[in-house]
Write a protein that holds these residues in place. Structure first.
Motif, PDB file in Angstrom:
ATOM      1  N   LEU A 467       0.831  -1.199   0.000  1.00 34.89           N
ATOM      2  CA  LEU A 467       0.000   0.000   0.000  1.00 34.89           C
ATOM      3  C   LEU A 467       0.873   1.260   0.000  1.00 34.89           C
ATOM      4  O   LEU A 467       1.824   1.370   0.765  1.00 34.89           O
ATOM      5  CB  LEU A 467      -0.928   0.006   1.219  1.00 34.89           C
ATOM      6  CG  LEU A 467      -2.061   1.045   1.187  1.00 34.89           C
ATOM      7  CD1 LEU A 467      -3.067   0.712   0.102  1.00 34.89           C
ATOM      8  CD2 LEU A 467      -2.768   1.100   2.543  1.00 34.89           C
ATOM      9  N   SER A 468       0.513   2.210  -0.874  1.00 34.89           N
ATOM     10  CA  SER A 468       1.296   3.454  -1.009  1.00 34.89           C
ATOM     11  C   SER A 468       1.446   4.182   0.316  1.00 34.89           C
ATOM     12  O   SER A 468       2.490   4.768   0.610  1.00 34.89           O
ATOM     13  CB  SER A 468       0.621   4.386  -2.018  1.00 34.89           C
ATOM     14  OG  SER A 468       0.563   3.799  -3.295  1.00 34.89           O
ATOM     15  N   LYS A 489      -6.133   0.418  -5.072  1.00 37.05           N
ATOM     16  CA  LYS A 489      -7.561   0.146  -5.271  1.00 37.05           C
ATOM     17  C   LYS A 489      -7.875  -1.330  -5.055  1.00 37.05           C
ATOM     18  O   LYS A 489      -8.901  -1.683  -4.453  1.00 37.05           O
ATOM     19  CB  LYS A 489      -7.986   0.569  -6.678  1.00 37.05           C
ATOM     20  CG  LYS A 489      -7.991   2.072  -6.882  1.00 37.05           C
ATOM     21  CD  LYS A 489      -8.268   2.428  -8.336  1.00 37.05           C
ATOM     22  CE  LYS A 489      -8.164   3.937  -8.558  1.00 37.05           C
ATOM     23  NZ  LYS A 489      -8.312   4.293  -9.995  1.00 37.05           N
ATOM     24  N   LEU A 490      -7.000  -2.206  -5.526  1.00 42.26           N
ATOM     25  CA  LEU A 490      -7.219  -3.647  -5.334  1.00 42.26           C
ATOM     26  C   LEU A 490      -7.082  -4.039  -3.874  1.00 42.26           C
ATOM     27  O   LEU A 490      -7.816  -4.911  -3.383  1.00 42.26           O
ATOM     28  CB  LEU A 490      -6.237  -4.444  -6.200  1.00 42.26           C
ATOM     29  CG  LEU A 490      -6.520  -4.418  -7.707  1.00 42.26           C
ATOM     30  CD1 LEU A 490      -5.349  -4.993  -8.484  1.00 42.26           C
ATOM     31  CD2 LEU A 490      -7.800  -5.191  -8.035  1.00 42.26           C
ATOM     32  N   GLU A 492      -7.828  -2.120  -1.381  1.00 41.66           N
ATOM     33  CA  GLU A 492      -9.093  -1.686  -0.783  1.00 41.66           C
ATOM     34  C   GLU A 492     -10.210  -2.670  -1.099  1.00 41.66           C
ATOM     35  O   GLU A 492     -11.038  -2.984  -0.236  1.00 41.66           O
ATOM     36  CB  GLU A 492      -9.459  -0.286  -1.297  1.00 41.66           C
ATOM     37  CG  GLU A 492      -8.582   0.831  -0.773  1.00 41.66           C
ATOM     38  CD  GLU A 492      -8.625   0.953   0.741  1.00 41.66           C
ATOM     39  OE1 GLU A 492      -9.725   0.831   1.326  1.00 41.66           O
ATOM     40  OE2 GLU A 492      -7.558   1.152   1.349  1.00 41.66           O
ATOM     41  N   LYS A 493     -10.233  -3.180  -2.313  1.00 43.82           N
ATOM     42  CA  LYS A 493     -11.287  -4.109  -2.744  1.00 43.82           C
ATOM     43  C   LYS A 493     -11.253  -5.402  -1.939  1.00 43.82           C
ATOM     44  O   LYS A 493     -12.290  -5.935  -1.521  1.00 43.82           O
ATOM     45  CB  LYS A 493     -11.134  -4.409  -4.234  1.00 43.82           C
ATOM     46  CG  LYS A 493     -12.193  -5.346  -4.804  1.00 43.82           C
ATOM     47  CD  LYS A 493     -11.958  -5.589  -6.290  1.00 43.82           C
ATOM     48  CE  LYS A 493     -12.974  -6.575  -6.855  1.00 43.82           C
ATOM     49  NZ  LYS A 493     -12.717  -6.839  -8.297  1.00 43.82           N
ATOM     50  N   GLN A 494     -10.054  -5.928  -1.692  1.00 44.28           N
ATOM     51  CA  GLN A 494      -9.955  -7.218  -1.001  1.00 44.28           C
ATOM     52  C   GLN A 494     -10.273  -7.115   0.488  1.00 44.28           C
ATOM     53  O   GLN A 494     -10.544  -8.112   1.139  1.00 44.28           O
ATOM     54  CB  GLN A 494      -8.581  -7.859  -1.232  1.00 44.28           C
ATOM     55  CG  GLN A 494      -7.394  -7.085  -0.728  1.00 44.28           C
ATOM     56  CD  GLN A 494      -7.031  -7.380   0.714  1.00 44.28           C
ATOM     57  OE1 GLN A 494      -7.010  -8.533   1.130  1.00 44.28           O
ATOM     58  NE2 GLN A 494      -6.739  -6.325   1.477  1.00 44.28           N
ATOM     59  N   LYS A 495     -10.245  -5.903   1.026  1.00 41.28           N
ATOM     60  CA  LYS A 495     -10.498  -5.730   2.454  1.00 41.28           C
ATOM     61  C   LYS A 495     -11.868  -6.253   2.876  1.00 41.28           C
ATOM     62  O   LYS A 495     -12.036  -6.747   3.991  1.00 41.28           O
ATOM     63  CB  LYS A 495     -10.394  -4.240   2.831  1.00 41.28           C
ATOM     64  CG  LYS A 495      -8.975  -3.703   2.901  1.00 41.28           C
ATOM     65  CD  LYS A 495      -9.006  -2.239   3.318  1.00 41.28           C
ATOM     66  CE  LYS A 495      -7.610  -1.665   3.437  1.00 41.28           C
ATOM     67  NZ  LYS A 495      -7.640  -0.237   3.851  1.00 41.28           N
ATOM     68  N   ARG A 503     -10.497 -13.651  -2.630  1.00 41.61           N
ATOM     69  CA  ARG A 503      -9.434 -12.748  -2.176  1.00 41.61           C
ATOM     70  C   ARG A 503      -8.102 -13.119  -2.837  1.00 41.61           C
ATOM     71  O   ARG A 503      -7.321 -12.246  -3.229  1.00 41.61           O
ATOM     72  CB  ARG A 503      -9.323 -12.829  -0.650  1.00 41.61           C
ATOM     73  CG  ARG A 503      -8.856 -11.559  -0.006  1.00 41.61           C
ATOM     74  CD  ARG A 503      -9.172 -11.503   1.459  1.00 41.61           C
ATOM     75  NE  ARG A 503      -8.651 -12.610   2.218  1.00 41.61           N
ATOM     76  CZ  ARG A 503      -9.392 -13.424   2.959  1.00 41.61           C
ATOM     77  NH1 ARG A 503     -10.694 -13.244   3.039  1.00 41.61           N
ATOM     78  NH2 ARG A 503      -8.841 -14.422   3.636  1.00 41.61           N
ATOM     79  N   ASN A 504      -7.863 -14.399  -2.972  1.00 43.59           N
ATOM     80  CA  ASN A 504      -6.626 -14.846  -3.614  1.00 43.59           C
ATOM     81  C   ASN A 504      -6.573 -14.441  -5.081  1.00 43.59           C
ATOM     82  O   ASN A 504      -5.494 -14.178  -5.622  1.00 43.59           O
ATOM     83  CB  ASN A 504      -6.469 -16.356  -3.461  1.00 43.59           C
ATOM     84  CG  ASN A 504      -6.066 -16.759  -2.052  1.00 43.59           C
ATOM     85  OD1 ASN A 504      -5.676 -15.914  -1.235  1.00 43.59           O
ATOM     86  ND2 ASN A 504      -6.160 -18.039  -1.746  1.00 43.59           N
ATOM     87  N   GLU A 505      -7.723 -14.392  -5.741  1.00 43.07           N
ATOM     88  CA  GLU A 505      -7.746 -13.938  -7.140  1.00 43.07           C
ATOM     89  C   GLU A 505      -7.356 -12.462  -7.226  1.00 43.07           C
ATOM     90  O   GLU A 505      -6.665 -12.049  -8.151  1.00 43.07           O
ATOM     91  CB  GLU A 505      -9.130 -14.165  -7.750  1.00 43.07           C
ATOM     92  CG  GLU A 505      -9.460 -15.632  -8.028  1.00 43.07           C
ATOM     93  CD  GLU A 505      -8.417 -16.316  -8.903  1.00 43.07           C
ATOM     94  OE1 GLU A 505      -8.002 -15.722  -9.928  1.00 43.07           O
ATOM     95  OE2 GLU A 505      -7.981 -17.442  -8.548  1.00 43.07           O
ATOM     96  N   ILE A 506      -7.795 -11.682  -6.250  1.00 44.12           N
ATOM     97  CA  ILE A 506      -7.395 -10.267  -6.209  1.00 44.12           C
ATOM     98  C   ILE A 506      -5.894 -10.161  -5.955  1.00 44.12           C
ATOM     99  O   ILE A 506      -5.195  -9.337  -6.560  1.00 44.12           O
ATOM    100  CB  ILE A 506      -8.186  -9.511  -5.121  1.00 44.12           C
ATOM    101  CG1 ILE A 506      -9.684  -9.514  -5.453  1.00 44.12           C
ATOM    102  CG2 ILE A 506      -7.674  -8.068  -4.982  1.00 44.12           C
ATOM    103  CD1 ILE A 506     -10.565  -8.947  -4.341  1.00 44.12           C
TER     104      ILE A 506
END
Length: 587
Positions: A467-468, A489-490, A492-495, A503-506
């Motif tokens: 994360l930045s 963004k990804l 954040e999406k997996q959270k 989640r593993n696909e993300i």
């Protein structure tokens, strides 16, 4: 060389007193149901007693895991302090620990923990909600060097005490890992001991603990001794039968691996995990191995696999350009290094989550192959042109950098790279420090390039690594300082994704993006654990459990006095000892 057991080194001269378990006077009905069951990876034949001496390759700068995440520190600290919950060793379901029970609200943001009324500190005081809240406050205090742990806890409001044995955590936002972050990832501290002290100076002495072991002696740069607690509050819990068997655990420190190996062969160390292909192939042989006095075992299980490589600090202008970082990858001949320097022992790593692809799934990341000409081209595109002396320059500055290292034995790999770098006009040097000095520099991102190795978890969370937000906060794992909005963004999406498979696909998407940014020169990984040990121990059927690493040995193995006597006789008479399985696989 003569081989013998039971050395007469200074720290083993004194006789080791046997630890006797005190009678447990609690009510068996008060034990949580899950902990009344048999532990499926423990051996009921295990006996209490004896000692195990474990090799540690460097002395930790601190034994406080909140301040230093070194492997030896983690093993010691988690023997002293305990989390609210644990994981079942086979199913990975949550099981009680300091908390006997818990409740999760329907919106998955509120977690209520009910502490086990049997839980006690080593001074006899009860473990309470105040201790849990104090631990949270200690971690969240910005004056403390606990930044790594603040990342996840920052998602929570301050926990609330309902009564002495009930505490509530409320998350500010939904996150799949919220429960685990407070239940199993923080180790509860005794408020009455640490309150009012400078936590950053609490490094070597921990007189008040709750776990199954306590520290009895620390000799800097030599060893750390732990002793089993006969008064541990969970000693009578059936689930712990066959666990925490050794009366004494000694972490023996040798900064030079060659010295450590000779100490092991003499019998001054009992168990020796092998991280070097040279040691495994060239040094782990001879009479004690031929005659089975020492077991040489390769163990395959479902242990998560992390990654190792050379982190390039993109905060430094020299590595801020992706083309330069890719060029560094192209200058590394991994095949040569693995085949010639590492005896073909490893698989090249082409992912930041390599265990995703161990089961046969195709890795979409294209391997970076050694290619000097392509590296030259990329460097030229990035503005680096050779001067009259053949040294690359940009804006009047030469291409030169320092490699920060902490282990002399890795220099041979850097040396191969330095030769190729010099060939294209790059000047680089190696600066080797001890672990404490290396950690201090890395925590402040005061390096150009450094070798870093990261473990992995069964449930992977990419936040702190990529994360930045954490690229500029000292002490975080985002060593390269990577900032990629698409990755943010990804993450954040997996959270809010509670399905592990989704989640593993993300994570695989994140991996593909990060991989193409070349933050590291990725190196190689080993899909097994290589272990050497003197055959004087009782060992469960699977020596390291389903998901364990070498630390499983101090948790579940036991000293077998009869076996040790037989081994000593075999060594004295130069006879062959018992056969064992050289390769063990999880079935």
């Amino acid at each position: 060389m003569a081989f013998f057991l039971h050395c007469s080194e200074e720290e083993t001269k004194e006789s080791m007193s046997k630890v006797n378990d005190l009678p447990w006077e609690g009510d068996m009905a008060s034990i949580p149901t899950a902990l009344r069951m048999k532990n499926p990876v423990a051996d009921p034949k295990a006996k209490k007693g004896g000692r195990i001496r474990i090799y540690s390759h460097q002395f930790p700068k601190s034994l406080n895991y909140y301040l230093d995440q070194f492997t030896t520190t983690a093993r010691i600290f988690t023997s002293l302090y305990e989390p609210l919950t644990g994981y079942h060793p086979l199913t990975l379901e949550t099981i009680p620990h300091l908390a006997r029970d818990w409740k999760i609200s329907p919106d998955k943001k509120k977690f209520t923990f009910y502490l086990d009324p049997n839980a006690r500190w080593s001074d006899g005081k009860p473990v309470t909600a105040d201790d849990v809240i104090f631990t949270y406050d200690t971690i969240m205090n910005p004056k403390n060097g606990t930044a790594v742990f603040r990342v996840s806890l920052s998602r929570f409001l301050k926990p609330v005490k309902l009564d002495d044995l009930t505490v509530v955590f409320e998350a500010k936002e939904v996150h799949w890992n919220n429960f685990n972050d407070v239940a199993s990832s923080i180790f509860i501290l005794p408020k009455h001991h640490f309150e009012g002290k400078d936590f950053n100076k609490e490094n070597m002495e921990f007189p008040v603990v709750s776990g199954p072991y306590k520290i009895t002696e620390v000799k800097k740069n030599r060893y750390i001794k732990l002793e089993r607690r006969g008064d541990w509050w969970q000693r009578a819990y059936p689930f712990n039968t066959g666990r925490n068997n050794f009366d004494q655990i000694v972490y023996k420190v040798y900064n030079e691996e060659a010295v450590a190996l000779q100490a092991f062969k003499k019998g001054d160390i009992d168990i020796y995990p092998v991280y070097s292909a040279y040691v495994w192939v060239e040094e782990a042989k001879g009479e004690p191995f031929d005659k089975n006095w020492i077991a040489k075992q390769r163990i395959f299980n479902l242990k998560p696999i992390g990654f190792q490589g050379w982190a390039m600090n993109s905060r430094r202008s020299i590595f801020s350009d992706k083309r330069v970082r890719e060029a560094m990858n192209l200058l590394v001949d991994r095949k040569l290094m693995i085949d010639k320097l590492a005896y073909g022992e490893y698989d090249p790593t082409n992912s930041y989550y390599p265990d995703f692809y161990l089961g046969g799934e195709k890795n979409p990341n294209q391997p970076t192959e050694f290619n000097i000409e392509k590296a030259r081209k990329l460097l030229a595109e990035a503005g680096w042109k050779p001067n009259a002396e053949g040294i690359l320059e940009k804006d009047g500055k030469p291409f030169q950098f320092s490699i920060l290292d902490r282990d002399k034995k890795t220099e041979k790999y850097f040396t191969v790279f330095l030769e190729k770098a010099k060939e294209v006009g790059i000047r680089a040097s190696i600066d080797t420090l001890d672990l404490a000095a290396w950690s201090e520099r890395v925590d402040k991102y005061d390096f150009d390039m450094t070798w870093a190795a990261w473990g992995s978890g069964i449930f992977k969370d990419p936040e702190t690594q990529w994360l930045s937000k954490y690229a500029d906060e000292e002490g975080q794992p985002n060593l390269p300082g990577l900032k990629i909005s698409e990755v943010d963004k990804l993450i954040e999406k997996q959270k809010t994704e509670f399905s592990v498979s989704k989640r593993n696909e993300i994570l695989k998407q994140i991996d593909r993006i990060v991989y193409k940014e070349y933050p590291y020169v990725l190196l190689w990984h080993l899909p097994s654990t290589r272990l050497l040990y003197w055959q004087k121990y009782g060992v469960p059927n699977l020596p390291l459990g389903k998901y364990g690493d070498e630390s499983f040995s101090s948790d579940y193995w036991w000293y077998d006095e009869e076996k040790d006597k037989s081994l000593s006789n075999a060594v004295s008479s130069k006879e062959k000892f018992s056969d064992y399985e050289a390769v063990v696989r999880w079935k």
